[in-house]
Write a protein that holds these residues in place. Structure first.
Motif, PDB file in Angstrom:
ATOM      1  N   SER A   1      10.031   2.688  25.336  1.00  0.00           N
ATOM      2  CA  SER A   1      10.914   2.973  26.460  1.00  0.00           C
ATOM      3  C   SER A   1      10.125   3.057  27.767  1.00  0.00           C
ATOM      4  CB  SER A   1      11.642   4.290  26.247  1.00  0.00           C
ATOM      5  OG  SER A   1      10.716   5.376  26.304  1.00  0.00           O
ATOM      6  N   GLU A   2      10.850   2.980  28.870  1.00  0.00           N
ATOM      7  CA  GLU A   2      10.240   3.108  30.196  1.00  0.00           C
ATOM      8  C   GLU A   2       9.530   4.454  30.324  1.00  0.00           C
ATOM      9  OE1 GLU A   2      11.626   3.295  34.917  1.00  0.00           O
ATOM     10  OE2 GLU A   2      13.114   3.158  33.318  1.00  0.00           O
ATOM     11  N   GLU A   3      10.192   5.515  29.884  1.00  0.00           N
ATOM     12  CA  GLU A   3       9.621   6.861  30.015  1.00  0.00           C
ATOM     13  C   GLU A   3       8.313   6.983  29.241  1.00  0.00           C
ATOM     14  OE1 GLU A   3      12.712   6.134  29.136  1.00  0.00           O
ATOM     15  OE2 GLU A   3      13.765   6.697  30.991  1.00  0.00           O
ATOM     16  N   HIS A   4       8.283   6.430  28.014  1.00  0.00           N
ATOM     17  CA  HIS A   4       7.078   6.551  27.198  1.00  0.00           C
ATOM     18  C   HIS A   4       5.931   5.741  27.790  1.00  0.00           C
ATOM     19  CE1 HIS A   4       4.554   7.297  23.810  1.00  0.00           C
ATOM     20  NE2 HIS A   4       4.552   6.033  23.403  1.00  0.00           N
TER      21      HIS A   4
ATOM     22  N   LYS B   1       4.502   7.527  30.776  1.00  0.00           N
ATOM     23  CA  LYS B   1       3.745   8.711  30.358  1.00  0.00           C
ATOM     24  C   LYS B   1       2.367   8.313  29.831  1.00  0.00           C
ATOM     25  CE  LYS B   1       3.939  12.894  27.511  1.00  0.00           C
ATOM     26  NZ  LYS B   1       2.530  12.756  27.087  1.00  0.00           N
TER      27      LYS B   1
END
Length: 278
Positions: free
Chosen positions: A128-131, A134
């Protein structure tokens, strides 16, 4: 109706429709200053892979296939959606501008994007974009932009060469699959700002009509409105392609999505992934 963008080009493209639209093909060739049909069917010196040639070629071939499909089916779509460059074909189909205007816009866009350099892009899969953000932050990699959100598990990143190399190294270390794309610059990122400024100036010379049929913007994932079209087309150069959100904006649990892709099959696969929740 979906329109494919850059990356869908291939030698032989358009051969099946050029003969049925000789006037438009001749007009496009005169405007561009080269034989468009020969470019697409013969790909001399590999020119079809160069952005300044790729974009007008795809626009014209998509347009002809779009005309063909509409005439054959004798009906119009309820909504048009294009991926990056394909958005120009969506706007053409919706009557926002005519064929000549669209070709002039795309030729300038291709010229400005081809002039950009000093960077690259990579497709990131299964995360995902978030992962991804991060992981990059945890490794101290700064300067990476999300350039495309194609499906919930497929995105594109863009950066300068050393930053992109560092990003790919840390993604590999984290077990995230990523593949460099064969592009000449970090499109759809902050690094295209000079091109955005020049394109915005160019767009002031044009007037855009209200879409006769809704066209979903790659930038906002909402329908285009005439007062915002020029700004959104310029913004598209530096903003991520929000393909997942665009497709989701059309979903209705009580009315299954039916669609036709013009220019390839990659968008069809993306839509199936999005609609299946993958």
């Amino acid at each position: 109706m979906l329109f494919a963008g850059q990356g869908s080009q291939h030698k032989g493209m358009g051969a099946e429709v050029f003969a049925r639209y000789p006037g438009l093909v001749a007009f496009a060739s005169d405007l561009l200053g080269y034989d468009l049909a020969a470019l697409c069917t013969e790909n001399p010196d590999g020119l079809l892979s160069r952005t300044e040639y790729t974009q007008p070629a795809i626009f014209v071939v998509n347009a002809l296939h779009g005309f063909e499909h509409t005439h054959r089916e004798d009906r119009r779509a309820d909504c048009y959606l294009g991926h990056s460059l394909g958005e120009y074909n969506a706007l053409l189909a919706a009557g926002v501008f005519d064929f000549e205007t669209g070709l002039r816009l795309v030729a300038k866009r291709g010229e400005l994007m081809a002039a950009a350099s000093d960077g690259g892009m990579a497709a990131v899969l299964g995360s995902s974009e978030e992962h991804v953000l991060k992981v990059l932050a945890d490794h101290g990699v700064d300067g990476v932009d999300i350039a495309g959100l194609n499906t919930p598990s497929q995105l594109v990143i863009a950066a300068t060469p050393p930053v992109l190399a560092a990003a790919l190294d840390c993604l590999e270390e984290a077990g995230i699959r990523a593949t460099r794309l064969r592009v000449s610059a970090p499109f759809h990122s902050r690094y295209m700002e000079p091109a955005r400024v020049r394109f915005a100036e160019f767009l002031t010379g044009f007037t855009f009509a209200e879409p006769a049929t809704p066209v979903v913007s790659n930038v906002t994932a909402r329908p285009h409105r005439a007062p915002e079209t020029a700004r959104l087309l310029a913004e598209q150069l530096v903003a991520p392609v929000r393909w997942t959100d665009c497709v989701r904006s059309l979903l209705d649990p009580d009315d299954p999505l039916e669609f036709t892709e013009i220019g390839g099959t990659a968008l069809t696969r993306m839509v199936h992934t999005i609609t299946s929740g993958g």
